[in-house]
Design an enzyme around this catalytic site. Structure first.
Site, short mmCIF file in Angstrom:
data_model
loop_
_atom_site.label_atom_id
_atom_site.label_comp_id
_atom_site.label_asym_id
_atom_site.label_seq_id
_atom_site.Cartn_x
_atom_site.Cartn_y
_atom_site.Cartn_z
N LYS A 169 2.98 -10.78 15.00
CA LYS A 169 2.07 -9.75 14.47
C LYS A 169 1.37 -9.03 15.62
CE LYS A 169 -2.13 -9.30 11.68
NZ LYS A 169 -1.67 -8.65 10.45
N ILE B 207 -11.14 0.91 -10.33
CA ILE B 207 -10.46 -0.38 -10.52
C ILE B 207 -11.26 -1.53 -9.92
CG2 ILE B 207 -8.22 -1.56 -10.28
CD1 ILE B 207 -8.21 1.00 -12.01
N GLU C 62 -17.17 -4.64 -4.86
CA GLU C 62 -16.55 -5.83 -4.26
C GLU C 62 -16.74 -5.98 -2.75
OE1 GLU C 62 -12.45 -6.41 -5.55
OE2 GLU C 62 -12.81 -5.34 -7.44
N TRP D 35 -0.81 -16.53 -6.50
CA TRP D 35 -1.03 -16.20 -5.09
C TRP D 35 -1.64 -17.38 -4.31
CZ3 TRP D 35 -2.88 -10.38 -5.72
CH2 TRP D 35 -1.74 -9.60 -6.06
N CYS E 270 -1.05 -3.78 -11.16
CA CYS E 270 -0.68 -2.83 -10.11
C CYS E 270 0.79 -2.47 -10.15
CB CYS E 270 -0.85 -3.42 -8.73
SG CYS E 270 -2.38 -4.15 -8.40
N HIS F 76 -2.67 4.70 -2.54
CA HIS F 76 -2.03 4.14 -1.35
C HIS F 76 -1.95 5.16 -0.22
CE1 HIS F 76 -0.62 1.73 -4.78
NE2 HIS F 76 -0.88 0.75 -3.95
N1 GLN Z 1 -10.23 -5.21 -8.57
C1 GLN Z 1 -9.30 -5.21 -7.49
C2 GLN Z 1 -9.62 -4.07 -6.54
O1 GLN Z 1 -10.01 -3.05 -6.96
C3 GLN Z 1 -7.90 -5.08 -7.97
C4 GLN Z 1 -6.90 -5.18 -6.85
C5 GLN Z 1 -5.49 -5.31 -7.29
O2 GLN Z 1 -5.15 -4.98 -8.40
N2 GLN Z 1 -4.62 -5.79 -6.44
O3 GLN Z 1 -9.45 -4.18 -5.37
ZN ZN Z 2 -3.94 -2.68 -8.50
#
Ligand code: GLN
Ligand code: ZN
Length: 764
Positions: free
Chosen positions: A19, A441, A494, A571, A653, A704
């Protein structure tokens, strides 16, 4: 004599050397030569350490700077035109295919990546068309075979097989409609012949040819392709060990046993039950059977006595000279070595085996099966028995209360009190949302400041209080921002989360974490999955204080944000002693308590993310029902403990819903958000066709990319969606969380999103 073998080794380096080298090269801080040297050092270390551990058949050619499927495409000249003609070195073309390139006037996006079978590793999807001109640009297998030889290690090179290579690929955009990559097999085989005969000329006695698609249903469509391919390859190649992994062969054993290859590798970690039927077929052939006894997928110490028993079963039928003891798959999914875990307790350490420890295990099993009287082998076997016994003892004394609670789950706990139509009205009253509600999200940009603060807390450079103050400020600014641009359902952003799984794992009983347990997810992105070691429970509320605080800052509804039970499990490294079903239900109960606590704390919407629900689908369709029969109830168990007034959200996702549509409906979330901006609107037709009846927010722009979608673009998107979806069910949101984005584009994009929603309210 029973030989031992490893199918593939982690290529990241014990200290993530690859990496570091790759990223330094990308950043212009290191030359291509430095990178090549760093890679060669890692390869050499892997080979010599496998040899030191007594492995007989050591892999070469499995190393990769980015992805082994990408290596294969690049070596075979399967390079989409868009990457050529920019005056890039072969190495830069290779990286451009993997990760895109935006520099010096060149602007090409990355190739598509897909999950590798049912793992969290991603491969770069090869693109084929009628124009594909296979050529062996370089023979990686030969190069690395020779390199190992020069380092004093005889290896068994690894090559991805021709049928899997084509079937895992896709038709390029320029291909004619209906084009099937497998139709290229006749053009591809001469190149494989060249590769394999060069390998033979270089002195390789064996070659491992991976055909993992043999464990998929789709293999049945390609029987003649396998026959054509191997009838041509076997005569010119070194002895072929045909490797299958991640699942069972089932009826495909009848194909492979007649291909004329010298050996067959089967996965007995995922599918121990296939040993007997495979032996039944193999006993009347000369095939050498490689038994995948040591898991390449988990991190648990192998129960050597149990493996010896299975191995003996094979020896009894075909004799010890025809048996090889191996890892079930490549060890790419496991961290390099336990030796790097300085903080892990001795008790925990004694339960696990990472890649190097697994190599030792295969060597020990093979030696025991060969009747070795070597004192070191006996000692290793005895030590393993003692460790396994201790672990079993721990398993027995795990949390009884949790197990009782799982056993007491009743069907009514899985369903909301009223059907969606009723809940919708109650929630409408409570939440007072406009038509086409806007939301996000969950995450907002994880800035450098946030990461620095977290790192400082980790190093104790700031106190817990200082850190919490910092996070509060972040939440304040995220709330103020949402207020300013006028979103309808807020999130707290978050900022306190390092990772959506690790964050919860660290706050639940039953998990262990590693310091250095990195595994490759894709390219230079590595993850450190938590390990479930015992019964899972919630010592106390996890997110409630943060959500409560965020709610206190605004009149708008604040959406609580949790990771779902299926995603946490998929995960993580799961336990091996109890089923995934039990583990998932334990997680679900813990999350159920959290959702209820959030409601009691005054939160009126809670999102439970399940982005990994789909990737957990078993490889064979006959097994789907068994998975869904606990995965779906787990989500429902987590979310159904609340009153009708609580609006549940879930997020996925991906945009590929055809296979699991009814499952998504079964979840009965009040609102789902899905990725939709990159897919054509075909996706929405799926929802219409099946009559999806709850609320839905198909992402209106791609998060993205740093690109800002214009207001008009989003309006067009909404208008197109309303062609298919009922207006009273539509929510407006981005594709996914914003954590990887910068603030600048986030502000501009969300501002346009809110304006487009306002327009929609006036227009529809
Ligand atoms: N709640 C998460 C975020 O917004 C969802 C991330 C995901 O779906 N991988 O980061
Ligand atoms: Zn997502």
């Amino acid at each position: 004599m029973v030989q031992s073998s490893v199918l593939g080794f982690p290529r990241i380096g014990a200290n993530r050397e690859v990496k570091k080298a790759v990223e330094a090269y990308w950043g212009g801080k290191q030359s291509a030569d430095d990178l090549t040297k760093a890679a060669a050092d890692v390869r050499k270390t892997s080979w010599t350490s496998l040899k030191e551990r007594g492995v007989d058949l050591i892999p070469s050619g499995d190393f990769s700077l980015y992805d082994h499927v990408l290596d294969h495409s690049a070596a075979f000249n399967v390079i989409p035109k868009r990457y050529l003609g920019h005056n890039l070195s072969p190495l830069d073309v290779y990286f451009a295919m993997g990760r895109g390139r935006q520099a010096d006037g060149v602007d090409v996006p990355a190739s598509e990546m897909k999950k590798w079978f049912d793992s969290n590793y991603h491969f770069v999807v090869p693109e084929f068309s009628e124009e594909t001109d296979f050529k062996l640009l370089f023979n990686k297998a030969v190069e690395e075979f020779k390199e190992a030889k020069a380092a004093g290690v005889a290896t068994r090179p690894v090559v991805l097989g021709p049928v899997s290579f084509l079937v895992l690929g896709k038709a390029a955009k320029e291909a004619k409609p209906g084009f099937q990559p497998i139709s290229l097999l006749p053009k591809l085989l001469p190149v494989y012949k060249q590769l394999l005969s060069e390998l033979k000329a270089a002195g390789a006695q064996w070659v491992q040819v991976d055909e993992p698609i043999l464990v998929l249903d789709v293999a049945a469509n390609h029987i003649s392709a396998f026959q054509d391919a191997y009838s041509q390859l076997v005569p010119v190649a070194p002895s072929i060990m045909l490797a299958t992994y991640y699942g069972r062969l089932d009826a495909n054993i009848n194909i492979v046993s007649k291909l004329g290859v010298a050996g067959l590798h089967i996965d007995l970690d995922r599918a121990p039950q296939q040993l007997a039927p495979v032996l039944e077929v193999v006993k009347s052939t000369n095939l050498i059977l490689s038994l995948g006894l040591v898991s390449g997928r988990n991190i648990w110490k192998n129960d050597i006595a149990a493996s010896v028993k299975l191995g003996q079963q094979a020896i009894d039928v075909i004799g010890s000279d025809r048996v090889i003891v191996a890892t079930s798959s490549s060890l790419l999914h496991t961290p390099v070595t336990l030796a790097n875990e300085k903080k892990m307790s001795a008790e925990n350490k004694d339960w696990f085996a990472f890649a190097l420890e697994k190599a030792e295990e295969v060597a020990t099993i093979a030696a025991v099966l060969s009747g070795s009287q070597d004192a070191k082998v006996t000692a290793a076997f005895e030590a393993n028995k003692a460790s396994i016994a201790k672990r079993r003892e721990f398993e027995r004394t795990s949390d009884d209360a949790v197990r009782k609670r799982v056993a007491a789950i009743t069907p009514d706990m899985l369903n909301r009190k009223s059907p969606f139509a009723v809940r919708k009205e109650v929630q409408k009253q409570k939440l007072q949302l406009p038509k086409f509600p806007t939301t996000t999200i969950g995450s907002f940009p994880q800035t450098k400041e946030i990461r620095t603060a977290r790192a400082k807390l980790g190093k104790k450079e700031i106190t817990e209080e200082e850190y919490n103050e910092f996070i509060k400020k972040e939440i304040q600014s995220v709330v103020a921002f949402q207020e300013r641009i006028g979103l309808d359902i807020f999130v707290h952003g978050e900022p306190e989360r390092n990772d959506m799984v690790q964050y919860f794992g660290e706050r639940l009983n039953g998990f262990v974490f590693t310091e250095n347990g990195w595994v490759q997810s894709y390219g230079s992105r590595y993850v450190r999955p938590p390990i479930v070691v015992s019964d899972v429970s919630r010592p106390g509320p996890i997110t409630v204080e943060w959500s409560k605080y965020a709610q206190s800052l605004t009149q708008k509804p604040m959406k609580g944000m949790l990771t779902g039970p299926v995603t946490i499990l998929n995960w993580s490294f799961p336990r091996a002693d109890v089923s995934r079903e039990i583990q998932c239900k334990q997680l679900a109960l813990a999350l159920r308590d959290e959702v209820i606590d959030l409601e009691n704390a005054g939160i009126s919407a809670v999102q439970v993310d399940e982005p990994a629900l789909r990737e957990g689908l078993p490889l064979r369709k006959v097994d789907w029902e068994a998975y869904l029969s606990w995965a779906l109830p787990s989500f429902k168990l987590a979310t159904a403990g609340v009153t009708d007034a609580l609006q549940t959200h879930s997020h996925f996702c991906y945009s590929d819903f055809d296979d699991i549509f009814t499952s998504i409906q079964d979840l009965d979330a009040d609102v789902i958000s899905i990725e939709a901006s990159k897919s054509d609107l075909k996706l929405l037709n799926t929802f219409k066709q099946y009559g999806y009846s709850n609320q839905i927010g198909p992402g209106v722009y791609d998060i993205h990319s740093p690109r800002v979608p214009s207001e008009q673009e989003i309006k067009d998107r909404i208008a197109a969606m309303l062609q298919t979806l009922p207006a009273d069910l539509l929510y407006i949101n981005p594709d996914c969380g914003l954590k990887t984005r910068g603030w600048k584009e986030t502000e501009a994009s969300l501002d346009n999103l809110v304006k487009a929603a306002k327009w929609a309210r006036e227009t529809y």
